[in-house]
Motif scaffolding. Structure first.
Motif, PDB file in Angstrom:
ATOM      1  N   ALA A 168      11.636  41.739 -33.129  1.00 34.79           N
ATOM      2  CA  ALA A 168      12.185  42.571 -33.955  1.00 34.79           C
ATOM      3  C   ALA A 168      13.412  42.121 -34.305  1.00 34.79           C
ATOM      4  O   ALA A 168      14.053  40.989 -33.668  1.00 34.79           O
ATOM      5  N   PRO A 169      13.782  42.525 -35.683  1.00 33.25           N
ATOM      6  CA  PRO A 169      13.340  43.271 -36.585  1.00 33.25           C
ATOM      7  C   PRO A 169      12.211  42.561 -37.479  1.00 33.25           C
ATOM      8  O   PRO A 169      11.676  43.447 -38.442  1.00 33.25           O
ATOM      9  N   ASP A 170      11.952  41.595 -37.301  1.00 39.67           N
ATOM     10  CA  ASP A 170      10.885  40.440 -38.237  1.00 39.67           C
ATOM     11  C   ASP A 170       9.667  41.448 -38.276  1.00 39.67           C
ATOM     12  O   ASP A 170       8.955  41.305 -39.147  1.00 39.67           O
ATOM     13  N   ALA A 171       9.303  41.956 -36.891  1.00 40.50           N
ATOM     14  CA  ALA A 171       7.806  42.670 -36.840  1.00 40.50           C
ATOM     15  C   ALA A 171       8.161  43.894 -36.958  1.00 40.50           C
ATOM     16  O   ALA A 171       8.863  44.400 -36.519  1.00 40.50           O
ATOM     17  N   SER A 172       7.296  44.580 -37.913  1.00 41.64           N
ATOM     18  CA  SER A 172       7.343  46.193 -38.061  1.00 41.64           C
ATOM     19  C   SER A 172       6.735  46.850 -36.805  1.00 41.64           C
ATOM     20  O   SER A 172       6.107  46.244 -36.281  1.00 41.64           O
ATOM     21  N   THR A 173       7.393  47.922 -36.707  1.00 37.70           N
ATOM     22  CA  THR A 173       6.724  48.761 -35.846  1.00 37.70           C
ATOM     23  C   THR A 173       5.434  49.154 -36.044  1.00 37.70           C
ATOM     24  O   THR A 173       4.589  49.489 -35.202  1.00 37.70           O
ATOM     25  N   GLY A 174       4.796  49.485 -37.311  1.00 38.48           N
ATOM     26  CA  GLY A 174       3.630  49.469 -37.534  1.00 38.48           C
ATOM     27  C   GLY A 174       2.802  48.191 -36.893  1.00 38.48           C
ATOM     28  O   GLY A 174       1.662  48.561 -36.415  1.00 38.48           O
ATOM     29  N   PHE A 234      -7.014  36.091 -27.100  1.00 40.13           N
ATOM     30  CA  PHE A 234      -7.721  37.361 -27.973  1.00 40.13           C
ATOM     31  C   PHE A 234      -6.670  38.747 -27.577  1.00 40.13           C
ATOM     32  O   PHE A 234      -6.876  39.755 -28.256  1.00 40.13           O
ATOM     33  N   ASN A 235      -6.035  38.829 -26.580  1.00 42.12           N
ATOM     34  CA  ASN A 235      -5.420  39.977 -25.971  1.00 42.12           C
ATOM     35  C   ASN A 235      -3.829  39.906 -25.732  1.00 42.12           C
ATOM     36  O   ASN A 235      -3.299  40.818 -25.273  1.00 42.12           O
ATOM     37  N   PHE A 236      -3.180  38.937 -26.579  1.00 44.78           N
ATOM     38  CA  PHE A 236      -1.875  38.826 -26.513  1.00 44.78           C
ATOM     39  C   PHE A 236      -1.352  38.816 -27.575  1.00 44.78           C
ATOM     40  O   PHE A 236      -1.524  37.982 -28.526  1.00 44.78           O
ATOM     41  N   ASP A 237      -0.186  39.671 -27.949  1.00 44.07           N
ATOM     42  CA  ASP A 237       0.402  39.656 -29.099  1.00 44.07           C
ATOM     43  C   ASP A 237       2.169  39.499 -28.562  1.00 44.07           C
ATOM     44  O   ASP A 237       2.454  40.208 -27.873  1.00 44.07           O
ATOM     45  N   LEU A 238       2.863  38.692 -29.336  1.00 43.71           N
ATOM     46  CA  LEU A 238       4.284  38.608 -29.177  1.00 43.71           C
ATOM     47  C   LEU A 238       4.844  38.892 -30.557  1.00 43.71           C
ATOM     48  O   LEU A 238       4.572  38.103 -31.389  1.00 43.71           O
ATOM     49  N   PHE A 239       5.946  39.689 -30.510  1.00 42.51           N
ATOM     50  CA  PHE A 239       6.712  40.050 -31.804  1.00 42.51           C
ATOM     51  C   PHE A 239       8.106  39.916 -31.353  1.00 42.51           C
ATOM     52  O   PHE A 239       8.578  39.988 -30.273  1.00 42.51           O
ATOM     53  N   ALA A 259      -1.429  46.446 -32.823  1.00 44.81           N
ATOM     54  CA  ALA A 259      -1.644  45.576 -31.760  1.00 44.81           C
ATOM     55  C   ALA A 259      -1.773  46.403 -30.469  1.00 44.81           C
ATOM     56  O   ALA A 259      -2.742  46.127 -29.687  1.00 44.81           O
ATOM     57  N   VAL A 260      -0.838  47.620 -30.251  1.00 42.97           N
ATOM     58  CA  VAL A 260      -1.033  48.197 -29.131  1.00 42.97           C
ATOM     59  C   VAL A 260      -2.515  49.202 -29.114  1.00 42.97           C
ATOM     60  O   VAL A 260      -3.128  49.200 -27.842  1.00 42.97           O
TER      61      VAL A 260
END
Length: 102
Positions: free
Chosen positions: A24-30, A17-22, A35-36
């Motif tokens: 870049a650049p595939d993940a947008s800064t938005g 529930f509390n972890f996100d892995l991105f 997530a943050v």
């Protein structure tokens, strides 16, 4: 090192529930900011890791500056880069507000 950070920051059983892995650049800064800024669930903190951040352009960094300059207490943001241009504004903000490991 990332696995050690994950184990230290997140409580067992609440990691999904509390972890996100991105990546870049595939993940947008938005997406990263969302997530943050999301509150953690059944845990004190969220962990957001973004790899290859050196590929973000200046306008993308400008979108991330608010969470760099005023970190969210309930989130740990880890930015992974092979190399950063230390003359850039966002790197100077990182140096002021974060822990840099080279």
């Amino acid at each position: 090192a990332l696995a050690a950070i994950k184990n230290k920051v997140l409580v067992e059983g609440a990691q999904d529930f509390n972890f996100d892995l991105f990546v870049a650049p595939d993940a947008s800064t938005g997406q990263v900011r969302d997530a943050v800024e999301t509150l953690p669930i059944m845990c004190e903190r969220r962990l957001v890791i973004v790899k290859n951040v050196e590929s973000y352009k200046d306008d993308a960094w400008n979108e991330l500056l608010p969470v760099i300059e005023s970190p969210i207490d309930s989130a740990t943001l880890v930015l992974v880069a092979s190399k950063l241009d230390k003359r850039k504004k966002f790197v100077k903000r990182l140096q002021e507000n974060a822990i840099l490991v080279e």
